[in-house]
Design a protein around this motif. Structure first.
Motif, PDB file in Angstrom:
ATOM      1  N   LYS A 241       0.828  -1.210   0.000  1.00 25.11           N
ATOM      2  CA  LYS A 241       0.000   0.000   0.000  1.00 25.11           C
ATOM      3  C   LYS A 241       0.859   1.255   0.000  1.00 25.11           C
ATOM      4  CE  LYS A 241      -3.598   2.318   2.720  1.00 25.11           C
ATOM      5  NZ  LYS A 241      -4.441   2.237   3.952  1.00 25.11           N
ATOM      6  N   ASN A 242       2.006   1.197   0.672  1.00 25.14           N
ATOM      7  CA  ASN A 242       2.887   2.354   0.770  1.00 25.14           C
ATOM      8  C   ASN A 242       3.955   2.388  -0.312  1.00 25.14           C
ATOM      9  OD1 ASN A 242       2.091   3.988   3.140  1.00 25.14           O
ATOM     10  ND2 ASN A 242       2.405   2.084   4.247  1.00 25.14           N
ATOM     11  N   ASN A 243       3.831   1.533  -1.325  1.00 22.28           N
ATOM     12  CA  ASN A 243       4.751   1.536  -2.467  1.00 22.28           C
ATOM     13  C   ASN A 243       6.203   1.312  -2.057  1.00 22.28           C
ATOM     14  OD1 ASN A 243       2.545   4.018  -3.183  1.00 22.28           O
ATOM     15  ND2 ASN A 243       2.774   2.401  -4.713  1.00 22.28           N
ATOM     16  N   ILE A 244       6.418   0.530  -1.001  1.00 19.66           N
ATOM     17  CA  ILE A 244       7.771   0.242  -0.528  1.00 19.66           C
ATOM     18  C   ILE A 244       8.357  -0.906  -1.341  1.00 19.66           C
ATOM     19  CG2 ILE A 244       9.140  -0.538   1.446  1.00 19.66           C
ATOM     20  CD1 ILE A 244       7.014   0.776   3.249  1.00 19.66           C
ATOM     21  N   GLY A 245       9.595  -0.712  -1.823  1.00 15.18           N
ATOM     22  CA  GLY A 245      10.237  -1.738  -2.639  1.00 15.18           C
ATOM     23  C   GLY A 245      11.287  -2.537  -1.894  1.00 15.18           C
ATOM     24  N   ALA A 246      11.813  -1.987  -0.793  1.00 12.85           N
ATOM     25  CA  ALA A 246      12.828  -2.700  -0.009  1.00 12.85           C
ATOM     26  C   ALA A 246      12.813  -2.150   1.412  1.00 12.85           C
ATOM     27  CB  ALA A 246      14.215  -2.526  -0.627  1.00 12.85           C
ATOM     28  N   VAL A 247      13.220  -2.989   2.361  1.00 15.02           N
ATOM     29  CA  VAL A 247      13.250  -2.572   3.767  1.00 15.02           C
ATOM     30  C   VAL A 247      14.573  -2.993   4.392  1.00 15.02           C
ATOM     31  CG1 VAL A 247      10.746  -2.672   4.075  1.00 15.02           C
ATOM     32  CG2 VAL A 247      12.121  -4.715   4.540  1.00 15.02           C
ATOM     33  N   LEU A 248      15.028  -2.190   5.350  1.00 14.72           N
ATOM     34  CA  LEU A 248      16.144  -2.569   6.206  1.00 14.72           C
ATOM     35  C   LEU A 248      15.543  -3.089   7.505  1.00 14.72           C
ATOM     36  CD1 LEU A 248      18.560   0.473   5.706  1.00 14.72           C
ATOM     37  CD2 LEU A 248      18.279  -1.567   4.296  1.00 14.72           C
ATOM     38  N   TRP A 249      15.827  -4.343   7.824  1.00  9.93           N
ATOM     39  CA  TRP A 249      15.189  -5.005   8.958  1.00  9.93           C
ATOM     40  C   TRP A 249      16.232  -5.286  10.039  1.00  9.93           C
ATOM     41  CZ3 TRP A 249      11.636  -9.943   8.358  1.00  9.93           C
ATOM     42  CH2 TRP A 249      11.133 -10.291   9.619  1.00  9.93           C
ATOM     43  N   PRO A 250      16.309  -4.447  11.086  1.00  9.14           N
ATOM     44  CA  PRO A 250      17.251  -4.712  12.178  1.00  9.14           C
ATOM     45  C   PRO A 250      16.676  -5.735  13.157  1.00  9.14           C
ATOM     46  CG  PRO A 250      16.142  -2.615  12.546  1.00  9.14           C
ATOM     47  CD  PRO A 250      15.618  -3.152  11.239  1.00  9.14           C
ATOM     48  N   ILE A 251      17.443  -6.758  13.453  1.00 12.41           N
ATOM     49  CA  ILE A 251      17.027  -7.761  14.440  1.00 12.41           C
ATOM     50  C   ILE A 251      17.269  -7.179  15.834  1.00 12.41           C
ATOM     51  CG2 ILE A 251      17.382 -10.093  15.302  1.00 12.41           C
ATOM     52  CD1 ILE A 251      16.212  -9.903  12.453  1.00 12.41           C
ATOM     53  N   SER A 252      16.197  -6.923  16.549  1.00 12.97           N
ATOM     54  CA  SER A 252      16.290  -6.245  17.847  1.00 12.97           C
ATOM     55  C   SER A 252      16.544  -7.240  18.976  1.00 12.97           C
ATOM     56  CB  SER A 252      14.998  -5.466  18.128  1.00 12.97           C
ATOM     57  OG  SER A 252      14.792  -4.478  17.137  1.00 12.97           O
ATOM     58  N   VAL A 253      17.437  -6.844  19.869  1.00 13.99           N
ATOM     59  CA  VAL A 253      17.739  -7.625  21.065  1.00 13.99           C
ATOM     60  C   VAL A 253      17.704  -6.665  22.251  1.00 13.99           C
ATOM     61  CG1 VAL A 253      19.472  -9.008  22.272  1.00 13.99           C
ATOM     62  CG2 VAL A 253      19.158  -9.278  19.801  1.00 13.99           C
ATOM     63  N   ALA A 254      16.981  -7.031  23.304  1.00 12.01           N
ATOM     64  CA  ALA A 254      16.870  -6.167  24.478  1.00 12.01           C
ATOM     65  C   ALA A 254      18.243  -5.874  25.065  1.00 12.01           C
ATOM     66  CB  ALA A 254      15.984  -6.828  25.532  1.00 12.01           C
ATOM     67  N   CYS A 255      18.445  -4.634  25.492  1.00 15.32           N
ATOM     68  CA  CYS A 255      19.739  -4.242  26.049  1.00 15.32           C
ATOM     69  C   CYS A 255      20.063  -5.034  27.316  1.00 15.32           C
ATOM     70  CB  CYS A 255      19.731  -2.742  26.352  1.00 15.32           C
ATOM     71  SG  CYS A 255      21.330  -2.094  26.913  1.00 15.32           S
ATOM     72  N   GLY A 256      19.037  -5.431  28.055  1.00 11.64           N
ATOM     73  CA  GLY A 256      19.266  -6.187  29.273  1.00 11.64           C
ATOM     74  C   GLY A 256      19.897  -7.547  29.047  1.00 11.64           C
ATOM     75  N   ALA A 257      19.892  -8.006  27.797  1.00 15.39           N
ATOM     76  CA  ALA A 257      20.496  -9.306  27.497  1.00 15.39           C
ATOM     77  C   ALA A 257      22.006  -9.212  27.319  1.00 15.39           C
ATOM     78  CB  ALA A 257      19.870  -9.890  26.223  1.00 15.39           C
ATOM     79  N   GLN A 258      22.546  -7.974  27.345  1.00 16.35           N
ATOM     80  CA  GLN A 258      23.991  -7.815  27.209  1.00 16.35           C
ATOM     81  C   GLN A 258      24.693  -8.548  28.348  1.00 16.35           C
ATOM     82  OE1 GLN A 258      27.194  -4.302  26.149  1.00 16.35           O
ATOM     83  NE2 GLN A 258      25.314  -3.725  27.224  1.00 16.35           N
ATOM     84  N   TYR A 259      25.805  -9.204  28.007  1.00 13.94           N
ATOM     85  CA  TYR A 259      26.591 -10.016  28.930  1.00 13.94           C
ATOM     86  C   TYR A 259      25.869 -11.312  29.304  1.00 13.94           C
ATOM     87  CZ  TYR A 259      28.576  -5.356  29.551  1.00 13.94           C
ATOM     88  OH  TYR A 259      29.084  -4.118  29.333  1.00 13.94           O
ATOM     89  N   LEU A 260      24.673 -11.534  28.761  1.00 15.62           N
ATOM     90  CA  LEU A 260      23.931 -12.770  29.060  1.00 15.62           C
ATOM     91  C   LEU A 260      23.743 -13.563  27.761  1.00 15.62           C
ATOM     92  CD1 LEU A 260      21.332 -11.261  31.559  1.00 15.62           C
ATOM     93  CD2 LEU A 260      23.391 -12.586  32.090  1.00 15.62           C
ATOM     94  N   ASP A 261      22.542 -13.544  27.205  1.00 16.70           N
ATOM     95  CA  ASP A 261      22.271 -14.361  26.017  1.00 16.70           C
ATOM     96  C   ASP A 261      21.961 -13.507  24.791  1.00 16.70           C
ATOM     97  OD1 ASP A 261      19.920 -13.390  27.028  1.00 16.70           O
ATOM     98  OD2 ASP A 261      18.790 -15.262  26.797  1.00 16.70           O
ATOM     99  N   ALA A 262      22.553 -12.311  24.677  1.00 19.43           N
ATOM    100  CA  ALA A 262      22.258 -11.421  23.549  1.00 19.43           C
ATOM    101  C   ALA A 262      22.625 -12.057  22.215  1.00 19.43           C
ATOM    102  CB  ALA A 262      23.005 -10.090  23.719  1.00 19.43           C
ATOM    103  N   VAL A 263      23.747 -12.761  22.145  1.00 16.23           N
ATOM    104  CA  VAL A 263      24.162 -13.388  20.886  1.00 16.23           C
ATOM    105  C   VAL A 263      23.153 -14.457  20.479  1.00 16.23           C
ATOM    106  CG1 VAL A 263      25.947 -14.759  19.750  1.00 16.23           C
ATOM    107  CG2 VAL A 263      26.596 -12.893  21.288  1.00 16.23           C
ATOM    108  N   GLN A 264      22.718 -15.269  21.429  1.00 15.15           N
ATOM    109  CA  GLN A 264      21.725 -16.308  21.117  1.00 15.15           C
ATOM    110  C   GLN A 264      20.427 -15.684  20.623  1.00 15.15           C
ATOM    111  OE1 GLN A 264      21.040 -19.284  24.151  1.00 15.15           O
ATOM    112  NE2 GLN A 264      18.900 -19.554  23.512  1.00 15.15           N
ATOM    113  N   LEU A 265      19.977 -14.622  21.269  1.00  5.66           N
ATOM    114  CA  LEU A 265      18.732 -13.968  20.858  1.00  5.66           C
ATOM    115  C   LEU A 265      18.859 -13.386  19.449  1.00  5.66           C
ATOM    116  CD1 LEU A 265      17.752 -12.164  24.189  1.00  5.66           C
ATOM    117  CD2 LEU A 265      16.705 -14.207  23.182  1.00  5.66           C
ATOM    118  N   ALA A 266      20.026 -12.871  19.116  1.00  6.33           N
ATOM    119  CA  ALA A 266      20.229 -12.349  17.768  1.00  6.33           C
ATOM    120  C   ALA A 266      20.165 -13.471  16.736  1.00  6.33           C
ATOM    121  CB  ALA A 266      21.570 -11.620  17.682  1.00  6.33           C
ATOM    122  N   LEU A 267      20.772 -14.595  17.053  1.00  8.90           N
ATOM    123  CA  LEU A 267      20.724 -15.749  16.142  1.00  8.90           C
ATOM    124  C   LEU A 267      19.288 -16.231  15.946  1.00  8.90           C
ATOM    125  CD1 LEU A 267      23.822 -17.766  17.421  1.00  8.90           C
ATOM    126  CD2 LEU A 267      23.654 -16.440  15.310  1.00  8.90           C
TER     127      LEU A 267
END
Length: 447
Positions: free
Chosen positions: A149-175
């Motif tokens: 509807k908005n005539n969008i041809g491409a998107v940049l999609w950032p995989i979001s990971v909560a900041c609280g996961a830093q030093y914990l399981d942030a890498v796993q959540l990104a995967l």
């Protein structure tokens, strides 16, 4: 002979009488002569009105002056009438001033005609939206319908990971986020993950939507270049160095509230390991996104990276200083021409206030004035992109080429530039233990 000369004089005189009229009423198409106008426009005659406003009651056609000609003129040869008609059309074009934009209806109220042109332009050049993700309130098919509807041809999609996961399981959540994105796009026939500028353009030519995956915060890298390289192999093509107010051991995020505690040993800018991350992203061919960095870190990143950077979901701080967008200082925007980067403006709202189309256009022109037309893109718009662009195109400075740069051409250029850096040397830096040892970092100790 004299009678013929008199008639010639009368025809030329008639043509000059109609020239001022044509200057005001003649619609001149250069590059879009075959555009399909709405039916209410093509069927117009007399003094009718259309829903988008009024249009002139006179049309610059050859029979418009034949109606005011004498009975003797009606018996002239067909060839002579054609020649006079061509001369009249050329006069109209000349007085139109040689308008460079393919959209030649900017001075009229024919909104539908301008929208038709914009939609056609967006079939030629993909509109790239930054910082997109499926809405949690809709299923994926509905999200796809919104894109169409908005005539969008491409998107940049950032995989979001909560900041609280830093030093914990942030890498796993990104995967897991990358895996989910791949499963979503696989379930949608017309959406495809791409990994290069060529693939993005080819996907758009087929009529499908291209997705460029990225990581929505450097904390999801676990302070490891090995993890960064692994994310690249999985299809990630950009990394936001920091996410919202999420400082890492190697890069300082912009802080807008006092509610966040910063580790005692955290950097307040971009340290040596942060620079190593940028160098390795350059070598891999990953876009460096820096909209959430602190001001000092932004400046260092702009001067450190070997490739142009991106600012996603952003707005000039002098126009909007709210938490829903990254507010970029004017002096940082002024550094973009030297770096070659692009700021993707989110012009949909400023905080809780919905922006008007006029405010959005003013913001676009503001950034263009500071950074230049080669360094501005889109990441959100009031009403719709097509309507915003149709109104923007009424300004003579926005020609075909500049609109194509705005909607996505600048992002494609940055992608191509960074793809040429693959011959840079490999970086094998490791972050020092001193930067992470005071945090509860879940890493097996190395001996």
């Amino acid at each position: 002979m004299n009678s013929v000369s008199n008639r010639d004089f009368m025809d030329v005189h008639t043509m000059h009488q109609h020239q001022p009229h044509c200057k005001q009423q003649c619609f001149v198409f250069t590059e879009i002569s075959d555009i399909e106008l709405p039916a209410e426009i093509t069927k117009f005659s007399g003094g009718e009105k259309i829903s988008n406003g009024s249009i002139p009651t006179f049309s610059c056609k050859k029979d418009s002056f034949s109606e005011s000609s004498t009975d003797g003129q009606r018996h002239h040869s067909r060839g002579r009438k054609i020649l006079l008609g061509i001369a009249l059309a050329l006069a109209c074009i000349a007085m139109a001033g040689g308008i460079p934009l393919a959209l030649q209806l900017r001075s009229s109220s024919l909104l539908e005609a301008r929208l038709s042109f914009i939609r056609r332009l967006l079939t030629e050049s993909p509109l790239i939206e930054g910082a997109w993700k499926p809405s949690s309130s809709m299923n994926y098919t509905s999200s796809m319908a919104e894109i169409r509807k908005n005539n969008i041809g491409a998107v940049l999609w950032p995989i979001s990971v909560a900041c609280g996961a830093q030093y914990l399981d942030a890498v796993q959540l990104a995967l897991e986020g990358i895996d989910e994105a791949k499963r979503i796009t696989a379930s949608l026939e017309s959406m495809h993950i791409v990994e290069s500028a060529d693939e993005m353009e080819q996907t758009h030519i087929r009529g499908d939507v291209a997705v460029l995956l990225g990581i929505g915060g450097g904390h999801a890298l676990g302070s490891s270049l090995a993890v960064l390289r692994s994310m690249f192999l999985l299809g990630a093509r950009f990394v936001s160095v920091t996410s919202i107010e999420c400082t890492t051991p190697w890069a300082a995020a912009a802080m807008r509230t006092n509610d966040y505690l910063i580790e005692e040993n955290a950097t307040n800018s971009l340290n040596y390991f942060g620079k190593a991350v940028l160098y390795e992203m350059n070598r891999l061919g990953m876009l460096v996104e820096i909209s959430q960095l602190s001001e000092s870190a932004m400046i260092i990143a702009l001067r450190t990276t070997k490739a142009p950077v991106l600012f996603m979901n952003s707005a000039p701080v002098s126009i909007c200083n709210a938490t829903n967008v990254a507010s970029i200082p004017d002096h940082v925007l002024s550094l973009l021409p030297e770096n070659g980067g692009v700021v993707l403006l989110n012009l949909e709202r400023c905080g809780d206030r919905v922006l008007s189309v006029r405010e959005a256009i003013n913001a676009i022109n503001y950034v263009r004035k500071i950074a230049g037309v080669d360094h501005v893109g889109l990441g959100g718009a009031p009403k719709s992109y097509a309507f915003l662009l149709a109104e923007l195109a009424r300004d003579r400075v926005w020609g075909n080429a500049s609109i194509k740069k705005l909607v996505g051409g600048n992002v494609v250029r940055v992608l191509r530039e960074i793809e040429t850096l693959s011959r840079l040397p490999l970086h094998e830096e490791w972050i020092t233990n001193e930067l992470i040892e005071r945090n509860s970092y879940c890493r097996y100790p190395e001996f």
